[in-house]
Design a protein around this motif. Structure first.
Motif, short mmCIF file in Angstrom:
data_model
loop_
_atom_site.label_atom_id
_atom_site.label_comp_id
_atom_site.label_asym_id
_atom_site.label_seq_id
_atom_site.Cartn_x
_atom_site.Cartn_y
_atom_site.Cartn_z
N ASN A 256 -1.71 -29.60 3.23
CA ASN A 256 -0.55 -28.85 3.66
C ASN A 256 -0.22 -29.27 5.10
O ASN A 256 -1.14 -29.56 5.87
CB ASN A 256 -0.84 -27.35 3.60
N SER A 258 0.55 -27.46 7.43
CA SER A 258 -0.09 -26.49 8.32
C SER A 258 -1.62 -26.59 8.21
O SER A 258 -2.15 -26.50 7.09
CB SER A 258 0.33 -25.07 7.98
N PRO A 259 -2.33 -26.74 9.30
CA PRO A 259 -3.79 -26.79 9.23
C PRO A 259 -4.43 -25.45 8.88
O PRO A 259 -5.63 -25.38 8.63
CB PRO A 259 -4.19 -27.22 10.66
N PHE A 260 -3.61 -24.39 8.85
CA PHE A 260 -4.15 -23.06 8.54
C PHE A 260 -4.21 -22.80 7.03
O PHE A 260 -4.87 -21.85 6.60
CB PHE A 260 -3.31 -21.98 9.21
N ALA A 261 -3.53 -23.63 6.23
CA ALA A 261 -3.60 -23.46 4.77
C ALA A 261 -4.99 -23.85 4.28
O ALA A 261 -5.51 -24.91 4.62
CB ALA A 261 -2.55 -24.35 4.11
N GLN A 262 -5.62 -22.98 3.51
CA GLN A 262 -6.98 -23.23 3.05
C GLN A 262 -7.24 -22.47 1.75
O GLN A 262 -6.45 -21.61 1.35
CB GLN A 262 -7.99 -22.78 4.12
N ARG A 298 -11.18 -19.32 0.57
CA ARG A 298 -10.17 -18.28 0.35
C ARG A 298 -9.68 -18.34 -1.10
O ARG A 298 -9.41 -19.42 -1.63
CB ARG A 298 -9.00 -18.47 1.31
N CYS A 300 -7.04 -18.34 -3.54
CA CYS A 300 -5.58 -18.53 -3.64
C CYS A 300 -5.08 -18.25 -5.05
O CYS A 300 -3.97 -18.65 -5.42
CB CYS A 300 -5.21 -19.94 -3.20
N TYR A 324 -8.56 -27.43 1.08
CA TYR A 324 -7.52 -28.24 1.72
C TYR A 324 -8.18 -29.22 2.68
O TYR A 324 -8.85 -28.80 3.64
CB TYR A 324 -6.56 -27.34 2.49
N ASN A 327 -7.40 -28.69 6.32
CA ASN A 327 -7.94 -27.53 7.03
C ASN A 327 -9.32 -27.86 7.57
O ASN A 327 -10.18 -28.35 6.81
CB ASN A 327 -8.02 -26.32 6.09
N ASP A 329 -12.06 -26.15 8.36
CA ASP A 329 -13.21 -25.53 7.70
C ASP A 329 -13.42 -26.09 6.29
O ASP A 329 -14.54 -26.44 5.90
CB ASP A 329 -13.02 -24.01 7.62
N ASP A 330 -12.34 -26.18 5.51
CA ASP A 330 -12.46 -26.72 4.15
C ASP A 330 -12.91 -28.18 4.20
O ASP A 330 -13.73 -28.63 3.38
CB ASP A 330 -11.13 -26.62 3.42
#
Length: 381
Positions: A256, A258-262, A298, A300, A324, A327, A329-330
């Motif tokens: 994604n 956005s790096p916040f998508a996870q 998370r 989804c 992701y 992301n 962390d992922d």
């Protein structure tokens, strides 16, 4: 055809605009204006893709073009028949399959493709209702279908009830179950590449880890491609069909801007009008709960899609997007072999839960590989 996106112009774009106008997604002025792929066309295309369960990217690729062409047909607008050289597809085929299913004839899963199973169901209908048994849906057959106002079953549910009954009859033991593991991408198609990790490599590694665990339980695990191969989705579906698979699991990662998508998401066959693969939906739910509980990814949730890998397989199929890569962390987790072991075990447990159908079940995230082996041994005695 070439891939079309915002900024493109020409006759191919004009065709797309005309089809979107016919579907009521663009105003009439777009049928005669400059053949440009402008923001209005992109917005209409995204609406169409979302409605059809396609990837909502605003780009006309092979799958989107095929769906647009298919949407231009309605039942009765042309004769329908099974053609080996050029399979007939479209919304009219889907309507025929759903109608025959409502009447109690087994077309398999309605997939908008006129294949041999649809032809067989149509011939049975024609035979029982005194029509010419030619396997062609022409004017006389259409009239007969429209005259019947009291079908034996409603809503296209029999095919999905058959799916569930097949799982029940298969029993709770994993031994002998044939599962196709489909690692996404492959060959020159590496999928997502980010931070030194490649989606195709991760999917292959996960497939091998899952394959080993499944074989240890007595299951027949088949991988849909080699380490350097990248077959099309239709070819992967055909592999599963020819193998007589009981289930198919397609393994992917996501990305994604956005790096916040996870997180993790699972997809099963389903259409916008409510038709869904009952067993596919059930398995997708088990996968989501197991992976979210075991990995901390998370949740989804599960989603209905009409992607070829889900639509063209005769067995229930689930595509899993595991984390992701964009992301942090992922990405870190997916790079760890121990994490991929946890994912493989979670996928195996989800399949086991599907066949248990609630019998001797345990709380989500607590069932272990050792528990599965113990259950298999106990059932064998």
């Amino acid at each position: 055809m070439r891939v079309l996106r915002r900024g493109d112009v020409g006759q191919e774009v004009a065709e797309i605009r005309t089809m979107l106008v016919a579907l009521g997604l663009l105003p009439e002025s777009y049928a005669t204006g400059e053949p440009a792929f402008d923001p209005g066309v992109e917005h209409a295309l995204r609406a169409f893709q979302q409605r059809r369960g396609l990837i909502t990217d605003g780009v006309v690729g092979t799958a989107t073009y095929r769906a647009l062409r298919g949407a231009s047909y309605h039942l009765g607008s042309r004769p329908l028949a099974h053609l080996m050289s050029a399979p007939v597809f479209g919304d009219d085929v889907l309507a025929l399959q759903e109608r025959l299913t409502e009447l109690g004839y087994n077309c398999g899963r309605p997939d908008a493709v006129f294949g041999p199973q649809t032809e067989h169901a149509l011939r049975n209908f024609q035979r029982e209702y005194g029509l010419t048994v030619d396997g062609i849906c022409g004017a006389a057959t259409i009239r007969a279908l429209r005259q019947l106002s009291s079908p034996r079953a409603r809503g296209g549910s029999p095919v999905y009830l058959r799916e569930r009954e097949q799982v029940r009859q298969a029993g709770s033991r994993l031994r002998g179950k044939r599962i196709v593991i489909d690692p996404g991408h492959g060959g020159s198609d590496t999928g997502i590449e980010f931070g030194g990790l490649r989606e195709a490599d991760l999917a292959w590694d996960l497939a091998r880890r899952l394959e080993g665990r499944m074989k240890a339980t007595g299951m027949e695990a088949l991988i849909s491609r080699g380490p350097q191969q990248g077959p099309a989705e239709a070819e992967r579906a055909e592999f599963a069909n020819e193998a007589g698979a009981d289930l198919l699991l397609s393994l992917h990662c996501d990305q994604n801007p956005s790096p916040f998508a996870q997180g993790v998401a699972s997809y099963h066959y389903g259409t916008g009008d409510g038709a869904t693969s009952t067993v596919g939906e059930l398995l997708a739910g088990f996968i989501q709960r197991e992976l979210a509980a075991r990995t901390g990814l998370r949740d989804c949730r599960t989603h209905r899609k009409t992607w070829e890998i889900l639509r063209m397989t005769r067995c229930p199929a689930v595509r899993v997007e595991i984390g992701y890569l964009t992301n942090p962390d992922d990405h870190r987790r997916l790079g760890e072999a121990a994490f991929r072991d946890v994912v493989a075990e979670g996928l195996l447990i989800a399949v086991k839960r599907l066949y248990l159908l609630g019998e001797n079940d345990q709380p989500t995230g607590t069932f272990t590989f050792a528990d599965v082996l113990a259950h298999e041994l106990a059932k064998a005695e």
